[in-house]
Design a protein around this motif. Structure first.
Motif, PDB file in Angstrom:
ATOM      1  N   VAL A 105     -21.929 -11.651   4.025  1.00  0.00           N
ATOM      2  CA  VAL A 105     -21.730 -10.200   3.962  1.00  0.00           C
ATOM      3  C   VAL A 105     -22.833  -9.488   4.726  1.00  0.00           C
ATOM      4  N   ARG A 106     -24.062  -9.924   4.540  1.00  0.00           N
ATOM      5  CA  ARG A 106     -25.183  -9.260   5.217  1.00  0.00           C
ATOM      6  C   ARG A 106     -25.104  -9.407   6.729  1.00  0.00           C
ATOM      7  N   SER A 107     -24.424 -10.460   7.147  1.00  0.00           N
ATOM      8  CA  SER A 107     -24.335 -10.658   8.590  1.00  0.00           C
ATOM      9  C   SER A 107     -23.431  -9.610   9.243  1.00  0.00           C
ATOM     10  N   VAL A 108     -22.575  -8.995   8.471  1.00  0.00           N
ATOM     11  CA  VAL A 108     -21.674  -7.997   9.067  1.00  0.00           C
ATOM     12  C   VAL A 108     -21.910  -6.597   8.525  1.00  0.00           C
ATOM     13  N   SER A 109     -22.712  -6.458   7.484  1.00  0.00           N
ATOM     14  CA  SER A 109     -22.914  -5.122   6.912  1.00  0.00           C
ATOM     15  C   SER A 109     -24.355  -4.906   6.487  1.00  0.00           C
ATOM     16  N   GLN A 110     -24.854  -3.714   6.737  1.00  0.00           N
ATOM     17  CA  GLN A 110     -26.222  -3.366   6.355  1.00  0.00           C
ATOM     18  C   GLN A 110     -26.251  -2.576   5.041  1.00  0.00           C
ATOM     19  N   LYS A 111     -25.082  -2.500   4.390  1.00  0.00           N
ATOM     20  CA  LYS A 111     -25.018  -1.675   3.180  1.00  0.00           C
ATOM     21  C   LYS A 111     -25.704  -2.358   2.005  1.00  0.00           C
ATOM     22  N   PRO A 112     -26.153  -1.595   1.036  1.00  0.00           N
ATOM     23  CA  PRO A 112     -26.803  -2.174  -0.152  1.00  0.00           C
ATOM     24  C   PRO A 112     -25.842  -3.065  -0.942  1.00  0.00           C
ATOM     25  N   LEU A 113     -26.431  -3.970  -1.714  1.00  0.00           N
ATOM     26  CA  LEU A 113     -25.624  -4.928  -2.473  1.00  0.00           C
ATOM     27  C   LEU A 113     -25.930  -4.858  -3.972  1.00  0.00           C
ATOM     28  N   ILE A 114     -24.939  -5.266  -4.724  1.00  0.00           N
ATOM     29  CA  ILE A 114     -25.148  -5.524  -6.143  1.00  0.00           C
ATOM     30  C   ILE A 114     -24.865  -7.012  -6.333  1.00  0.00           C
ATOM     31  N   LEU A 115     -25.775  -7.702  -7.001  1.00  0.00           N
ATOM     32  CA  LEU A 115     -25.606  -9.135  -7.199  1.00  0.00           C
ATOM     33  C   LEU A 115     -25.094  -9.380  -8.610  1.00  0.00           C
ATOM     34  N   LEU A 116     -23.887  -9.881  -8.691  1.00  0.00           N
ATOM     35  CA  LEU A 116     -23.303 -10.171 -10.003  1.00  0.00           C
ATOM     36  C   LEU A 116     -23.590 -11.630 -10.319  1.00  0.00           C
ATOM     37  N   ALA A 117     -24.670 -11.856 -11.039  1.00  0.00           N
ATOM     38  CA  ALA A 117     -25.105 -13.235 -11.305  1.00  0.00           C
ATOM     39  C   ALA A 117     -25.363 -13.385 -12.792  1.00  0.00           C
ATOM     40  N   SER A 118     -24.741 -14.375 -13.398  1.00  0.00           N
ATOM     41  CA  SER A 118     -24.846 -14.471 -14.843  1.00  0.00           C
ATOM     42  C   SER A 118     -25.988 -15.359 -15.306  1.00  0.00           C
ATOM     43  N   THR A 119     -26.568 -16.152 -14.416  1.00  0.00           N
ATOM     44  CA  THR A 119     -27.684 -16.997 -14.852  1.00  0.00           C
ATOM     45  C   THR A 119     -28.898 -16.752 -13.965  1.00  0.00           C
ATOM     46  N   PRO A 120     -30.079 -17.052 -14.471  1.00  0.00           N
ATOM     47  CA  PRO A 120     -31.295 -16.864 -13.669  1.00  0.00           C
ATOM     48  C   PRO A 120     -31.257 -17.665 -12.365  1.00  0.00           C
ATOM     49  N   GLU A 121     -30.650 -18.854 -12.405  1.00  0.00           N
ATOM     50  CA  GLU A 121     -30.605 -19.665 -11.178  1.00  0.00           C
ATOM     51  C   GLU A 121     -29.832 -18.947 -10.101  1.00  0.00           C
ATOM     52  N   PRO A 168     -31.462  -4.958  -3.597  1.00  0.00           N
ATOM     53  CA  PRO A 168     -30.174  -4.977  -4.280  1.00  0.00           C
ATOM     54  C   PRO A 168     -30.358  -4.658  -5.768  1.00  0.00           C
ATOM     55  N   LEU A 169     -29.251  -4.464  -6.440  1.00  0.00           N
ATOM     56  CA  LEU A 169     -29.280  -4.351  -7.902  1.00  0.00           C
ATOM     57  C   LEU A 169     -28.932  -5.720  -8.461  1.00  0.00           C
ATOM     58  N   LEU A 170     -29.770  -6.187  -9.350  1.00  0.00           N
ATOM     59  CA  LEU A 170     -29.483  -7.474  -9.973  1.00  0.00           C
ATOM     60  C   LEU A 170     -28.732  -7.227 -11.277  1.00  0.00           C
ATOM     61  N   TYR A 171     -27.562  -7.845 -11.378  1.00  0.00           N
ATOM     62  CA  TYR A 171     -26.703  -7.662 -12.541  1.00  0.00           C
ATOM     63  C   TYR A 171     -26.402  -9.035 -13.109  1.00  0.00           C
ATOM     64  N   TYR A 172     -26.679  -9.412 -14.320  1.00  0.00           N
ATOM     65  CA  TYR A 172     -27.184  -8.575 -15.345  1.00  0.00           C
ATOM     66  C   TYR A 172     -28.117  -9.378 -16.239  1.00  0.00           C
ATOM     67  N   ALA A 173     -28.930  -8.643 -17.003  1.00  0.00           N
ATOM     68  CA  ALA A 173     -29.717  -9.262 -18.072  1.00  0.00           C
ATOM     69  C   ALA A 173     -29.049  -8.922 -19.392  1.00  0.00           C
ATOM     70  N   ASP A 174     -29.122  -9.831 -20.345  1.00  0.00           N
ATOM     71  CA  ASP A 174     -28.635  -9.493 -21.686  1.00  0.00           C
ATOM     72  C   ASP A 174     -29.659  -9.979 -22.710  1.00  0.00           C
ATOM     73  N   LYS A 175     -29.315  -9.941 -23.971  1.00  0.00           N
ATOM     74  CA  LYS A 175     -30.310 -10.226 -24.994  1.00  0.00           C
ATOM     75  C   LYS A 175     -30.765 -11.684 -24.950  1.00  0.00           C
ATOM     76  N   ASP A 176     -29.963 -12.549 -24.308  1.00  0.00           N
ATOM     77  CA  ASP A 176     -30.347 -13.958 -24.251  1.00  0.00           C
ATOM     78  C   ASP A 176     -31.216 -14.296 -23.047  1.00  0.00           C
ATOM     79  N   ASN A 177     -30.928 -13.689 -21.901  1.00  0.00           N
ATOM     80  CA  ASN A 177     -31.625 -14.134 -20.694  1.00  0.00           C
ATOM     81  C   ASN A 177     -32.607 -13.099 -20.141  1.00  0.00           C
TER      82      ASN A 177
END
Lengths: 446, 761, 324
Positions: free
Chosen positions: A149-165, A179-188
């Motif tokens: 995506v970054r190779s074709v767009s300079q727009k900001p990103l939101i990262l939908l990642a459920s684990t720290p890895e 970017p916005l990192l999504y998401y933290a919850d009470k466990d991680n």
């Protein structure tokens, strides 16, 4: 409670040193009160005064910025519940969700198309704000999707990642963007906060209840991440409206800091609601980021227009580009009418003329975005300005006649205009746009 | 209440109730109690009885209780020895009369005596009375109309309610001559007033008179002949009752509401022509219950106190004593009087001038080359003066030219002109004179080819050659003013008379008079204080773009735009009762100096939608009034000089506040309270209440020079009163300095009084 | 940590208005429509009671209109030739109210007549059991004649008659009072004008329970933000206790949207606008959705698909599912 200009003035040095680039401390204070200047412009303000002023001035909803390779989105910093009370300042960011389970080529082509999307609305460019990339498999796939995506767009990103890895891999792939990192919850949250802190990026939190979210923001703030986004897991119209209203009220009316952050919504997450209408609700009532599943132009364009409309400053109406507009393909014999560049005025006149079927020239004069009567009263739509616009717009070359129809509300200008525009005949048109068709029929002879 | 009238009315009522009783007994015997009784084509049974009692009469046998009810309303005829107000008794007898009349008419329908036969009559327009038993054709030819059917009721009712028809007139009796009868009806028709014809006088009815003259009668001509007997007066009153039931949403039995509805909303009156007998008095007493006044063309005692009707109850206007060249003119005046008494508003739509007329021509300029003649300006004097007079002293529609018209004036020449407008109206007040007078400018400017500038004794009017060729002459000014004052200010003006003066002597005389009046007005307005009134006015005109802003306008503080003072607002409220200018009761005075009033605060909280909680009428430092953006001036604190500055809208230079007018406007406007900054009207500076708690004019340390010039006289007077005759010199302006340092320097040098005043902050 | 849900203590309530009359009530409708009566902002059930959902109306014409978007002709098909069939189709499409707008001319171009209007109103009343609105063609003189006929024909049905505008309302109000109907007031996007017209109509003797107010909204992209804010302000004023702003609000996104290029036209428009049909439907639908959020009580639509979508949105918003 906001301080008045005089109260702020009392806290300033009162030296009129002009280092803030205002001629007096009072002028600066008034501008501060009107939120048209920033305290940091005064180098001499005392620590004590600074503290008082800042706490009074701290936005009830935190301003959060995302950066892409080029271009940024900022949300938050809202101060009212209803736009007429002041204005809504920062439009919700509209993002498109893409999954890393799609092939790199597919992602590239989708992102490229969406990146290029740019629609014109009364001279304003409407665009998608960025992409939300969802990690559906492993860190490597996530990283390569982001890179694609970054190779074709300079727009900001939101990262939908459920684990720290996944998060780590994603953040790394984002390079020096924000970017916005999504998401933290009470466990991680501890690990996620760590990642966000290290990368210096905003973090979104997910909680089942507002209480849970409030606890989380407190903990994460203590862990060193300040820029937070809330996800109360909204689903459907009712829950969205009620929760977003509650959150906005808590921030604005109760100054409840633990929940004073923008909110992210996923109107397409729950298929039982119509994504487009739900997104419209999120735009009207209080979302900070909106992540869409479907960005077909037929849906995206009206949503972007709605967002533009709702976030228009009520005190600064949308203006139309002053110019000579052609309606129904006019020729040199077609009538020439003038109106102001207030968008509603322009639209009502243009719509009526268009609907009447008359070919006509509509000259829009720069009246600083005011309606005919208001502009006239304020001296922004006078004979001089109209005459100037007539001369500048090139009507004389395009027309075989020298007749100008002015709005009936400014009939008083006819005399002066004839002096300003020698050789022109000034015709007084109707007061209301709906009467234009009838007027032309009765009064215009080719 | 006149005992004379009471005596006659009560006697008439007793007689008619007795007559009804006899007729009822007889008919009951002949036809039996189950015989149907009804007026044709109505769903309202016997409407007056339904309205007043809620009883739905459909059979003869149901009538006796109604008659009993009527009898209870009767009083004995007053004796010579008793002297009581009688009003209550008389009105009750009036009601009894109407019950009796409706019973009689209903019974006469049973016996075929109603509607009344009148051989030779052919009604214009189809009445819905079509009973074959009565031998009439579909038009009921040969018969009078009888009660109005429901279909017609709706059609006319809508027009009465929506204002297309101003009202209705019930004419009872016969006119002095056929000629007069026709004239009266024509005058009413001309004004779209619905005309009902009833009764006779000396054996002749106005219905006969009109028939003899070939006047068409019937629905189509808005002239309905009900009957030649007085009892048929119940038909128009039944019509009035049904109007309330139909359009007022009332139910049968809501007698009080129905009567009040008619008083407030149905503009009707009774015109009694010829001798007034007992039954007519009794019926008139019934009509007065509806709020319908009675005007008689014979000598009868008048009942002037108002209350039951909106204005006078009974008026006597002996026909032969009416001023007028002939009977026709007298008839015209009689009708005019009726209209005044009932407060019927008549509107005239078109401005009768030979040139195009409309707001589109307001801005027209007549250049010297196109000019036929001018009045005022450099070469002559023009004066406009509007004043009010007693109702009877104003001849509505009269337009008189004293002196020559302008035919003999050379082309492009000039002569003196005076335009005098005399108005009268029940709601007119002396204080509205200047408000109305200012309209002359707009009204005259609406004529194509006419240019009007200025007002009072500095008016300046030009008439173009084009307008002259089309036949425009001086009297047309009168036509314009008469028409426009009626159409635009009909709510306060009932009569307008215009005199145009070119005669030099008269002109000089009136110029003098007008100037004296202008002077008096200035003094009066100047003498009005906030303490002298109980009410201020709101102005929410600008809420369309500054949604939470309102001006509170008091005698000593005009609107910030300068266009509305307290009197303007008062007049505006009369003209447009639901408009943007509403009275604000001052209520308890919380702080006289700062101008805090309980009532004002409460009003402002609501009207600003909660944005403003408290407002000080006079302070700039504490809860100042908000502003929309239309202000003539902006005042702002200059803490360094312990004073304030005032910048005028016309002044585009930099100010000591470090902001120009337009930048300051952004700080002061938008309906937000901004202590230290305030938008206001120019003339507020010369008010005794100008920033009173903050020190008044002596606080002003800087002021746009244009204000100093324009208001020199007033400001000088205040300065002297304040014991600072050189104050104006001590106040800096943009020609002296445009920064704070300059102001401080100037005021220090000049020893400005603000420096020794208590600290502002 | 406990988080309290902030609640406003409103003192005012929107007025409850019922359209249509059943046989018991002197009409012939199979059901009536009640709107208003809420004591809080749209759908904030946690704050105060909202007894009646916003209603949806479909606009039909007394004859097939000449200038509607081809998409609407496609959506409705042949029923547009017959107002009775159209009304029936509107009922089947899920409308709560049939919103019949009269035309200036009949289909052959001759001026519309009182007889024709009576016949159409009769036919529509016979064809559907829904409450009915009858709206004039927009020219004062014509409207005053046609609406009086319509009002008489529908006497007792508690029709909604309109449009009452500042310059022309008296005749419509008079005939509505005479025939037991309701009226729709319309003012141009201004809080005070809206309020003022309600006062004037009420001054004529029309009870407030029979006035529905139309603040005028503008379409998406064409001034909706003005209408949106005027509605929010009116509703806030109503809840704060300002009696003359407490009328239920009716809005006409169908009329507003289908005349703008974005909905009406399929060709010669920018590619960035997307495909015509979905965009056009979205235009009306999003406008309607925004207006529901700003307080609309009756929403008048033109496209049946938006009837379906908006209905489902309202159903969700009115479901008892409480906020967390």
């Amino acid at each position: 409670m906001a301080l008045t200009g005089l109260e702020i003035y009392k806290l300033l040095p009162q030296t009129n040193c002009k280092d803030c680039n205002f001629p007096t401390c009072l002028a600066f204070a008034m501008k501060l009160a009107a939120k048209q200047a920033e305290l940091k412009d005064c180098p001499h303000v005392s620590e004590e005064a600074k503290e008082k002023l800042e706490s009074a001035a701290a936005p009830p909803i935190r301003l959060v910025e995302l950066h892409g390779g080029n271009g940024k989105v900022q949300v938050g910093n809202e101060t009212v519940l209803f736009r007429h009370e002041k204005t809504f300042y920062n439009m919700p960011g509209i993002f498109w969700r893409l999954g890393d389970d799609e092939s790199v080529d597919e992602l590239k082509s989708k992102a490229k198309r969406a990146d290029a999307y740019q629609a014109d609305y009364v001279g304003i460019d409407l665009k998608l704000d960025g992409f939300a990339i969802e990690a559906k498999s492993d860190p490597a796939a996530f990283a390569s999707a982001i890179e694609a995506v970054r190779s074709v767009s300079q727009k900001p990103l939101i990262l939908l990642a459920s684990t720290p890895e996944l998060a780590k891999a994603g953040v790394e792939a984002c390079g020096d963007t924000r970017p916005l990192l999504y998401y933290a919850d009470k466990d991680n949250w501890q690990e996620m906060a760590e990642i966000a802190k290290e990368a210096g990026i905003p973090l979104a939190l997910r909680g089942a209840t507002l209480e849970e979210l409030a606890e989380l923001t407190k903990s994460i703030q203590e862990a060193g991440v300040e820029d937070l986004i809330l996800d109360p897991g909204l689903s459907g119209h009712l829950e969205s409206l009620q929760q977003l209203t509650t959150l906005r009220r808590l921030s604005i009316k109760k100054s409840f800091r633990p929940l004073g952050y923008p909110v992210i919504t996923f109107p397409g997450r729950d298929e039982s609601s119509n994504e487009m209408l739900l997104a419209a609700g999120h735009i009207a009532k209080y979302a900070g980021f909106i992540v869409l599943e479907n960005v077909d132009p037929s849906v995206l364009y009206p949503l972007l227009v709605l967002r533009q409309n709702i976030y228009t400053d009520p005190q600064k109406p949308i203006q139309v580009q002053p110019a000579l507009y052609e309606i129904n393909s006019p020729d040199g014999d077609a009538p020439l009418m003038v109106t102001t560049n207030f968008s509603i005025t322009y639209f009502s006149v243009a719509n009526e003329v268009e609907g009447s079927g008359w070919p006509a020239w509509l000259m829009v004069a720069d009246a600083e975005g005011m309606s005919v009567l208001t502009a006239w009263a304020a001296g922004k739509f006078d004979a001089e300005r109209i005459a100037k616009a007539v001369k500048a717009c090139g009507a004389e070359e395009k027309l075989n006649h020298k007749k100008l129809i002015i709005p009936g509300h400014v009939a008083v200008l006819s005399g002066e205009l004839e002096e300003e525009l020698p050789g022109w005949e000034i015709m007084v048109g109707p007061r209301e746009a709906v009467e234009i068709a009838g007027y032309l029929k009765a009064m215009w002879q080719k | 209440m006149s005992r004379y009238i009471a005596t006659h009315a009560i006697r008439g009522a007793n007689a008619i109730v007795q007559e009804a009783e006899e007729l009822l007994e007889r008919t009951l015997k002949e036809k039996g109690p189950d015989t149907a009784v009804a007026f044709p084509n109505t769903a309202y049974y016997l409407p007056f009885i339904l309205g007043m009692t809620g009883t739905e009469i459909s059979k003869i046998g149901e009538l006796p209780p109604i008659l009993e009810h009527a009898k209870k309303l009767l009083s004995p005829v007053p004796t010579d020895s008793r002297w009581l107000p009688y009003l209550g008794e008389t009105l009750d007898c009036g009601m009894a009369t109407l019950f009796a009349e409706e019973i009689i008419m209903a019974l006469k329908f049973v016996t075929g005596e109603q509607p009344e036969k009148l051989p030779g009559l052919q009604l214009a327009g189809s009445t819905s009375f079509t009973s074959p038993d009565n031998g009439g054709g579909p038009n009921g030819n040969g018969y009078l109309n009888g009660p109005i059917d429901d279909i017609q009721l709706r059609s006319w009712g809508i027009q009465l309610v929506d204002g297309r028809m101003p009202g209705f007139a019930a004419i009872v009796g016969a006119a002095k001559s056929n000629e007069v009868a026709v004239k009266i009806v024509r005058e009413l028709q001309r004004r779209s007033i619905l005309t009902f014809l009833i009764g006779s006088s000396n054996g002749k009815s106005i219905i006969h008179q009109l028939m003899e003259e070939g006047v068409e009668l019937g629905y189509d001509t808005f002239t309905v002949p009900f009957g030649t007997d007085t009892e048929s007066a119940i038909y128009p009153l039944g019509f009035a009752t049904r109007s309330a039931l139909t359009f007022g949403g009332m139910k049968g039995g809501q007698a009080k509401e129905i009567l009040r509805y008619n008083k407030e909303r149905v503009f009707a009156f009774v015109l009694a022509l010829g001798e007034v007998d007992d039954l007519k008095y009794a019926t008139a007493a019934g009509a007065i219950n509806f709020g319908f006044p009675v005007i008689a063309d014979t000598v009868i005692p008048e009942i002037l106190p108002t209350g039951v009707t909106t204005y006078e109850h009974v008026i006597s206007m002996p026909f032969n004593e009416i001023e007028g060249a002939d009977d026709l003119e007298r008839a015209e005046k009689l009708v005019q009087k009726c209209i005044e008494i009932r407060g019927v508003k008549v509107t005239i739509a078109e401005v009768p001038v030979p040139v195009p007329y409309g707001s589109a021509f307001e801005g027209e300029v007549v250049r010297r080359a196109d000019m036929r003649v001018e009045f005022g300006g450099k070469n002559s004097r023009a004066v406009e003066y509007l004043f009010m007079d007693e109702m009877d002293n104003v001849d509505d529609g009269k337009i008189e030219l004293i002196g020559p018209d302008f035919e003999d004036v050379e082309e492009g020449g000039a002569i003196d002109l005076g335009i005098l407008v005399k108005v009268a109206g029940r709601k007119m007040e002396k204080d509205f004179e200047p408000v109305l007078e200012r309209q002359i400018h707009y009204f005259i400017n609406g004529a194509s080819g006419i240019q009007h500038i200025g007002q009072r004794d500095i008016a300046w009017i030009r008439i173009s050659k084009g307008a002259t060729e089309k036949g425009f002459n001086l009297k047309h000014f009168g036509d314009i003013l008469h028409t426009r004052f009626h159409s635009d200010f009909g709510s306060i003006v009932d009569k307008v008379e215009v005199t145009i003066i070119t005669d030099p002597d008269m002109h000089a005389e009136w110029l003098e008079k007008a100037r004296a009046a202008f002077n008096e007005r200035n003094v009066r307005m100047g003498a009005m204080t906030d303490e002298s009134v109980d009410e201020f006015y709101s102005c929410t005109l600008c809420q369309s773009f500054a949604p939470d802003h309102l001006c509170v306008i008091s005698p000593e503080r005009l609107g910030l735009c300068g266009a509305y003072n307290w009197l303007d607002c008062k007049a505006s409220k009369q003209i447009n009762p639901t408009g943007p200018n509403q009275p604000i009761k001052k209520g308890t005075e919380i702080d006289a100096e700062k101008g805090y009033f309980q009532g004002v605060n409460e009003f402002v909280q609501v009207a600003s939608h909660g944005a403003v909680q408290e407002v000080s009428m006079y302070s700039i430092m504490e809860n100042p009034m908000t502003a929309c953006g239309c202000f003539e001036c902006i005042a702002m604190v200059i803490p360094e000089a312990n004073g304030i500055m005032i910048v005028s809208r016309e002044d585009s230079s930099m100010t000591p506040a470090g902001m120009t007018f337009s930048t300051l406007a952004g700080v002061a406007g938008g309906g937000l309270q901004t202590p230290g900054v305030m938008g206001h009207g120019k003339f507020y500076i010369s008010s005794g209440k100008f920033i009173l708690p903050d020190g008044g004019l002596k606080r002003v340390v800087w002021m746009s020079s244009i204000l100093k010039e324009q208001m020199a006289e007033q400001l000088k007077a205040i300065a002297e009163r304040e014991g600072e005759p050189d104050l104006l010199d001590k106040i800096a302006d943009e020609t002296i300095c445009t920064d704070v340092e300059g102001v401080v320097k100037h005021v220090t040098e000049k020893n400005h009084p603000a420096l020794s005043m208590p600290p502002l902050m | 940590m406990t988080v309290e849900t902030p609640k406003e203590a409103w003192t005012g309530t929107v007025r409850e208005v019922t359209l249509g009359a059943t046989a018991d009530q002197g009409g012939t409708r199979s059901r009536t429509l009640t709107v208003g009566a809420e004591s809080t902002l749209p759908f904030l059930h946690f704050e105060a009671s909202i007894p009646n959902p916003p209603a949806l109306a479909l606009e039909i014409r007394d004859r097939k209109p000449d200038d509607w978007s081809p998409l609407l002709y496609e959506a409705w098909g042949d029923v547009m030739d017959d107002p009775a069939a159209w009304a029936k189709a509107a009922e089947e499409a899920g409308a709560d109210l049939v919103y019949l707008v009269l035309s200036l001319t009949t289909s052959d171009g001759s001026p519309n007549t009182v007889e024709n209007v009576r016949a159409v109103v009769r036919k529509v009343l016979d064809a559907t059991g829904l409450p009915l609105a009858v709206i004039g063609a927009g020219q004062a003189e014509v409207d005053n004649e046609l609406l009086v006929a319509a009002a008489e024909e529908g006497k007792g049905e508690r029709l909604l008659l309109g449009l009452c505008e500042e310059k022309n309302y008296r005749t419509i109000v008079a005939t509505a009072m005479a025939n037991e109907h309701l009226v729709q007031s319309r003012t141009p996007m201004d809080v005070n004008l809206a309020k003022q017209l309600v006062i004037l109509i009420n001054d004529m003797g029309m009870p407030l329970e029979r006035i529905v107010m139309d603040p005028t909204t503008g379409a998406l992209g064409y001034g909706i933000e003005y209408g949106y804010s005027v509605m929010e302000r009116l509703r806030l004023a109503a809840l704060q206790g300002d009696k003359m702003t407490q009328q239920p609000m009716i809005v006409t996104p169908g009329e507003e949207c289908w005349k703008v290029k974005e909905a009406k036209v399929g060709e010669g428009v920018p590619e960035t606008w997307g495909d015509w049909e979905p965009r056009a439907i979205a235009w009306e639908g999003i406008t309607a959705a925004a207006l529901l959020h700003s307080g609309a009580n009756v929403v008048v639509l033109r496209h049946p698909e938006n009837m379906r979508r908006t209905r489902s949105m309202i159903d969700e918003l009115m479901s008892s599912k409480a906020a967390g």
